[in-house]
Design a protein around this motif. Structure first.
Motif, mmCIF file in Angstrom:
data_model
loop_
_atom_site.group_PDB
_atom_site.id
_atom_site.type_symbol
_atom_site.label_atom_id
_atom_site.label_comp_id
_atom_site.label_asym_id
_atom_site.label_seq_id
_atom_site.Cartn_x
_atom_site.Cartn_y
_atom_site.Cartn_z
ATOM 1 N N SER A 13 0.765 -1.166 0.073
ATOM 2 C CA SER A 13 -0.120 0.022 -0.115
ATOM 3 C C SER A 13 0.850 1.283 -0.125
ATOM 4 C CB SER A 13 -0.966 -0.015 1.183
ATOM 5 O OG SER A 13 -1.922 -0.967 0.994
ATOM 6 N N VAL A 14 2.039 1.305 0.666
ATOM 7 C CA VAL A 14 2.905 2.462 0.913
ATOM 8 C C VAL A 14 3.556 2.614 -0.703
ATOM 9 C CG1 VAL A 14 5.135 3.101 1.858
ATOM 10 C CG2 VAL A 14 3.344 2.140 3.303
ATOM 11 N N SER A 15 3.869 1.303 -1.091
ATOM 12 C CA SER A 15 4.313 1.394 -2.444
ATOM 13 C C SER A 15 3.358 2.311 -3.656
ATOM 14 C CB SER A 15 4.949 -0.022 -3.118
ATOM 15 O OG SER A 15 5.314 0.163 -4.325
ATOM 16 N N ALA A 16 2.288 1.570 -3.464
ATOM 17 C CA ALA A 16 1.246 2.228 -4.347
ATOM 18 C C ALA A 16 0.978 3.694 -4.452
ATOM 19 C CB ALA A 16 -0.147 1.346 -4.349
ATOM 20 N N PHE A 17 1.030 4.096 -3.034
ATOM 21 C CA PHE A 17 0.643 5.467 -2.688
ATOM 22 C C PHE A 17 1.860 6.373 -3.407
ATOM 23 C CE2 PHE A 17 1.288 9.258 0.001
ATOM 24 C CZ PHE A 17 -0.096 9.698 -0.366
ATOM 25 N N ALA A 18 3.195 5.866 -3.450
ATOM 26 C CA ALA A 18 4.252 6.541 -3.650
ATOM 27 C C ALA A 18 4.333 6.456 -5.115
ATOM 28 C CB ALA A 18 5.542 6.022 -2.960
ATOM 29 N N GLN A 19 3.808 5.434 -5.847
ATOM 30 C CA GLN A 19 4.131 5.390 -7.157
ATOM 31 C C GLN A 19 2.884 5.735 -8.145
ATOM 32 O OE1 GLN A 19 6.660 1.648 -5.718
ATOM 33 N NE2 GLN A 19 5.060 1.161 -7.324
ATOM 34 N N LYS A 20 3.145 6.489 -9.230
ATOM 35 C CA LYS A 20 2.235 6.838 -10.015
ATOM 36 C C LYS A 20 2.044 5.817 -11.082
ATOM 37 C CE LYS A 20 3.074 11.842 -9.652
ATOM 38 N NZ LYS A 20 3.485 13.112 -10.508
ATOM 39 N N GLN A 21 2.809 5.099 -11.653
ATOM 40 C CA GLN A 21 2.363 3.905 -12.186
ATOM 41 C C GLN A 21 3.503 2.674 -11.993
ATOM 42 O OE1 GLN A 21 4.035 6.659 -15.523
ATOM 43 N NE2 GLN A 21 5.002 4.723 -16.296
ATOM 44 N N ASP A 22 2.907 1.662 -12.655
ATOM 45 C CA ASP A 22 3.688 0.374 -12.332
ATOM 46 C C ASP A 22 3.394 -0.602 -13.554
ATOM 47 O OD1 ASP A 22 5.298 -1.663 -11.103
ATOM 48 O OD2 ASP A 22 4.443 -1.183 -9.053
ATOM 49 N N TYR A 23 3.899 -1.879 -13.438
ATOM 50 C CA TYR A 23 3.459 -2.778 -14.250
ATOM 51 C C TYR A 23 1.965 -3.002 -14.661
ATOM 52 C CZ TYR A 23 8.321 -4.969 -14.278
ATOM 53 O OH TYR A 23 9.455 -5.120 -14.268
ATOM 54 N N PRO A 24 1.557 -2.914 -15.742
ATOM 55 C CA PRO A 24 0.011 -3.022 -15.894
ATOM 56 C C PRO A 24 -0.713 -4.156 -15.264
ATOM 57 C CG PRO A 24 1.312 -3.106 -18.154
ATOM 58 C CD PRO A 24 2.322 -2.654 -17.075
ATOM 59 N N ASP A 284 11.862 -3.356 -14.785
ATOM 60 C CA ASP A 284 11.417 -2.584 -13.482
ATOM 61 C C ASP A 284 11.371 -1.254 -13.813
ATOM 62 O OD1 ASP A 284 10.991 -5.092 -12.259
ATOM 63 O OD2 ASP A 284 12.977 -4.876 -11.203
ATOM 64 N N VAL A 285 12.313 -0.548 -14.242
ATOM 65 C CA VAL A 285 12.493 0.822 -14.616
ATOM 66 C C VAL A 285 11.367 1.410 -15.346
ATOM 67 C CG1 VAL A 285 14.033 2.952 -14.925
ATOM 68 C CG2 VAL A 285 14.761 1.252 -13.427
ATOM 69 N N ALA A 286 11.438 0.656 -16.755
ATOM 70 C CA ALA A 286 10.462 1.153 -17.588
ATOM 71 C C ALA A 286 9.123 1.037 -17.026
ATOM 72 C CB ALA A 286 10.691 0.118 -18.638
ATOM 73 N N ALA A 287 8.547 0.064 -16.193
ATOM 74 C CA ALA A 287 7.304 -0.128 -15.791
ATOM 75 C C ALA A 287 7.106 1.051 -14.839
ATOM 76 C CB ALA A 287 7.259 -1.347 -15.104
ATOM 77 N N LEU A 288 8.182 1.727 -14.055
ATOM 78 C CA LEU A 288 7.806 2.458 -12.972
ATOM 79 C C LEU A 288 7.960 4.032 -13.587
ATOM 80 C CD1 LEU A 288 9.670 0.741 -10.289
ATOM 81 C CD2 LEU A 288 7.522 1.129 -10.186
ATOM 82 N N ASN A 346 16.803 -15.717 -16.121
ATOM 83 C CA ASN A 346 15.614 -15.718 -17.410
ATOM 84 C C ASN A 346 14.465 -16.032 -16.994
ATOM 85 O OD1 ASN A 346 15.413 -15.945 -20.261
ATOM 86 N ND2 ASN A 346 15.555 -17.949 -20.650
ATOM 87 N N VAL A 347 13.999 -16.781 -15.780
ATOM 88 C CA VAL A 347 12.873 -16.565 -15.307
ATOM 89 C C VAL A 347 12.439 -15.052 -14.727
ATOM 90 C CG1 VAL A 347 11.539 -17.581 -13.359
ATOM 91 C CG2 VAL A 347 12.512 -19.174 -14.759
ATOM 92 N N PHE A 348 13.467 -14.496 -13.928
ATOM 93 C CA PHE A 348 13.080 -13.310 -13.725
ATOM 94 C C PHE A 348 12.604 -12.353 -14.513
ATOM 95 C CE2 PHE A 348 16.456 -13.853 -9.765
ATOM 96 C CZ PHE A 348 15.313 -14.550 -9.206
ATOM 97 N N TRP A 349 13.416 -12.200 -15.796
ATOM 98 C CA TRP A 349 13.114 -11.378 -16.799
ATOM 99 C C TRP A 349 11.913 -11.714 -17.481
ATOM 100 C CZ3 TRP A 349 15.901 -11.433 -22.268
ATOM 101 C CH2 TRP A 349 15.528 -10.201 -23.106
ATOM 102 N N ASN A 350 11.568 -13.067 -17.933
ATOM 103 C CA ASN A 350 10.270 -13.262 -18.645
ATOM 104 C C ASN A 350 9.067 -13.051 -17.902
ATOM 105 O OD1 ASN A 350 10.736 -14.730 -21.715
ATOM 106 N ND2 ASN A 350 12.580 -15.187 -20.345
ATOM 107 N N GLU A 351 9.200 -13.260 -16.596
ATOM 108 C CA GLU A 351 8.009 -12.752 -15.868
ATOM 109 C C GLU A 351 7.934 -11.232 -15.979
ATOM 110 O OE1 GLU A 351 5.969 -12.788 -11.504
ATOM 111 O OE2 GLU A 351 7.929 -11.939 -11.788
ATOM 112 N N ARG A 352 8.728 -10.518 -15.770
ATOM 113 C CA ARG A 352 8.539 -9.020 -16.075
ATOM 114 C C ARG A 352 8.183 -8.689 -17.535
ATOM 115 N NH1 ARG A 352 12.165 -9.901 -12.142
ATOM 116 N NH2 ARG A 352 12.584 -8.464 -10.426
ATOM 117 N N MET A 353 8.785 -9.343 -18.577
ATOM 118 C CA MET A 353 8.255 -9.113 -19.867
ATOM 119 C C MET A 353 6.807 -9.337 -19.859
ATOM 120 S SD MET A 353 10.718 -7.792 -21.519
ATOM 121 C CE MET A 353 10.485 -8.083 -23.203
ATOM 122 N N PHE A 354 6.182 -10.315 -19.384
ATOM 123 C CA PHE A 354 4.809 -10.766 -19.163
ATOM 124 C C PHE A 354 3.809 -9.645 -18.701
ATOM 125 C CE2 PHE A 354 1.460 -11.978 -16.419
ATOM 126 C CZ PHE A 354 0.453 -12.408 -17.184
#
Length: 668
Positions: A13-24, A284-288, A346-354
């Protein structure tokens, strides 16, 4: 457990409040998913009861803990080999924290706190934490400069250590609510903010992961300086002077993904683990931040990797010299490197791409890697490992980079401790959500608790995956709700061996995926690899999906000459190999003609329970006394690739010749 759920909710909740956008799209937290299947629960339990304790014990017996103790006293001599050995403790704490989130354990909790106390005492007053220097700053090894950070862009790994510390501290805080490790990490991160950035020190981290770690701290605290610094480190790449004409990946900067700015890169290159962490950090940075240039770059890099640089069982990083990607289509079998850490990355990256794109092709790659080239890196006993993952083992060929048997640990033990932290987090890869869209990505029996527009939704899976394609999903909303249920139709069930033309099925299956809702065929739409069922769901609605489990012969693109005239074997998400133990002591002599048909059989008493493939094939045999070469008919047994080398040392192969075209003479 109620306290745990509250902690997770508050922190996000703290994170969501501080961030205007994130992974869709947002993943459903692993703490909200309870597994009941055999395949993964047994592995996660082995990780909890065997791998984590063994890892901590080895951190102690090898001197990794002692390094922190000496750093606290500011005296002694760094007693392990590599300056990044600190991270093995950080990663084991991360894995232990995930485990504690699901299985409260007072003894383990107390032990982790004792390790954190030792870590905290080693931290210098301004937040610097790096035992290789702190123990005796006047006598440091060749990987370190005489001052902080001066060799960071090369091999000091100061920021790499920090990144893994942040990831471990974030996991510990999320699991326990305690700030003891988090405060150590934040103190170090604040030092980095004061040290690096525009108008301050500039550096492209030599081994990425600090970027991912800083993002995790930003999500917890909402402190924008952490996100800004992560982006700064990424943007620093491509500005150092290298010999651009050199073919050496070290001299031209390719090894570090530092030969050009990241937004100009379009090829998976250099050290494979560093690359995976870089691309994950960029995602991560692109999403945020909404950085579209980052997105365009990692989209191109992903296409290059999956289309030209991935092995058939999902592994990456073909070349041992530099643990790196080779050139396009450079995928040798006899010398395949395939570091376990690269598979995890590779698992970390592909989850983020999804999470960025919502396309099932990323989960297809994630699943192929997870079920094959990743878990092959840990033995069924939970305490023996592969650093590299071979494609073939031949009695007449030995290579220093190719491991023929598993080891308890390594001088560089990054892979075993990476396995420790990955395994308990697997439930978090099953479900994801975006508004009314609920994604089912992996097929693992158990129950997931999800919130859809603040209303509770429970999904229960029942299956015997990956051995059986019959899948059942019971949908239980708290009250009737409209939602779009998106169930991934794996590419392998749609006659796609991989989401590129690098590998293909030799013959397409004529069987179709079938889906029923409450016992009747249902209309659904296909969208980005997902079967989308949109309706007002009520408690007890049941979806049944059947995936055809044909045995497929996989062939390689013509641009992979080593695989020409050969086939690999796949059933469901599982890639197979032949091992000496089941095939009269040999595997390299097996010929699989095009007319070969396979049968499958589940063996509960073999390798913790596996489905094996059997077929009548031919073998090439040598009569040494008579000096003759002949072929004979034989029955071949193939086992899941992940399970090889659990019964001793001997031959293994993934690719099988379809006919004899030549005989190579090797003297032993």
């Amino acid at each position: 457990m109620k306290k745990l759920c509250l902690i997770v909710f508050i922190s996000y909740s703290v994170s969501a409040f501080a961030q205007k956008q994130d992974y869709p799209i947002q993943p459903v937290a692993f703490t909200n998913v309870k597994l009941s299947d055999h395949f993964w629960t047994s592995r996660i339990e082995t990780n909890r009861t065997v791998t984590i304790p063994a890892s901590f014990e080895r951190c102690e017996s090898t001197g990794r803990v002692k390094n922190f103790q000496m750093a606290a006293e500011r005296k002694g001599k760094f007693c392990t080999t590599y300056p990044f050995d600190d991270t093995d403790i950080y990663k084991t704490i991360e894995g232990a924290s995930y485990s504690l989130a699901l299985h409260p354990d007072k003894k383990l909790d107390h032990y982790v706190d004792s390790m954190i106390t030792i870590i905290g005492r080693a931290q210098e007053p301004d937040g610097y934490l790096y035992t290789a220097r702190t123990i005796d700053p006047l006598h440091v090894g060749p990987w370190l400069g005489t001052e902080r950070w001066v060799k960071e862009q090369e091999n000091s790994h100061e920021l790499y250590n920090a990144g893994h510390m942040y990831e471990g501290a974030a996991a510990h805080f999320m699991a326990t609510g305690k700030r003891n490790f988090l405060n150590i990490a934040l103190k170090n991160a604040d030092l980095l903010v004061r040290t690096f950035g525009p108008g301050k020190r500039h550096v492209a981290p030599g081994h990425q992961v600090v970027e991912m770690g800083l993002v995790k701290l930003y999500r917890i605290t909402g402190k924008k300086e952490y996100l800004d610094l992560a982006k700064f480190f990424i943007d620093e790449r491509g500005h150092k002077e290298y010999n651009k004409k050199s073919k050496s990946v070290y001299e031209n900067g390719v090894y570090w993904q530092d030969d050009k700015p990241v937004i100009e890169q379009d090829e998976a290159e250099g050290h494979a683990v560093r690359a995976m962490y870089l691309y994950s950090g960029m995602a991560d940075v692109a999403a945020l931040t909404g950085d579209k240039e980052y997105l365009a770059a990692i989209d191109k890099i992903w296409d290059n990797m999956v289309g030209k640089k991935m092995y058939v069982q999902g592994s990456i990083g073909a070349v041992g010299d530099g643990e790196r990607f080779g050139a396009n289509y450079e995928l040798p079998n006899a010398t395949a490197y395939n570091e376990t850490c690269a598979a995890i990355g590779n698992v970390f990256w592909n989850e983020r791409m999804f999470l960025l794109h919502g396309d099932a092709k990323y989960i297809d790659v994630l699943e192929k890697t997870l079920y094959n080239g990743l878990i092959s890196g840990v033995g069924l006993d939970g305490k023996s490992f592969f650093y590299t993952n071979a494609m073939q083992i031949h009695d007449g060929f030995n290579h220093p980079d190719i491991e023929r048997e598993r080891a308890g640990w390594f001088t560089c033990s990054c892979c075993p401790t990476n396995v420790v932290r990955l395994m308990p987090s697997i439930p978090g890869y099953i479900y994801a959500q975006n508004g009314n869209d609920v994604f089912v990505n992996l097929f693992i029996s158990g129950t997931g608790d999800i919130k859809v527009n603040n209303k509770a939704l429970q999904i229960t899976q029942q299956n015997n995956y990956p051995w059986d394609g019959a899948l059942a999903f019971t949908i239980n909303p708290a009250s009737s709700m409209d939602l779009n249920l998106k169930i991934r139709i794996p590419g392998w069930a749609q006659n796609k061996a991989i989401p590129s033309d690098l590998y293909a099925y030799q013959q397409a299956s004529t069987q179709k995926v079938t889906i029923k809702l409450n016992g009747k065929p249902v209309d659904y739409q296909m969208q980005n690899g997902y079967a989308v069922i949109s309706k007002k769901w009520k408690k007890g609605d049941k979806v049944e999906m059947n995936l055809p489990m044909d045995v497929h012969r996989v062939i390689a693109n013509d641009k992979l000459p080593e695989d020409g005239g050969k086939v690999a074997l796949q059933r469901g998400p599982i890639m197979y190999c032949a091992e000496w133990k089941d095939n009269d002591g040999k595997a390299a002599n097996i010929i699989v003609p095009k007319t070969t048909t396979f049968t499958s059989e589940y063996k509960a008493d073999l390798l913790n329970g596996v489905t094996v493939l059997k077929a009548n094939v031919k073998s090439v045999n040598i009569d040494v006394a008579a000096q003759t070469v002949s072929t004979e008919n034989k029955t071949m047994t193939a086992i899941p690739y992940y399970s090889w080398a659990n019964r001793g040392k001997g031959e293994m192969t993934v690719w099988f010749s379809e006919k004899v075209t030549d005989v190579e003479l090797i003297s032993k």
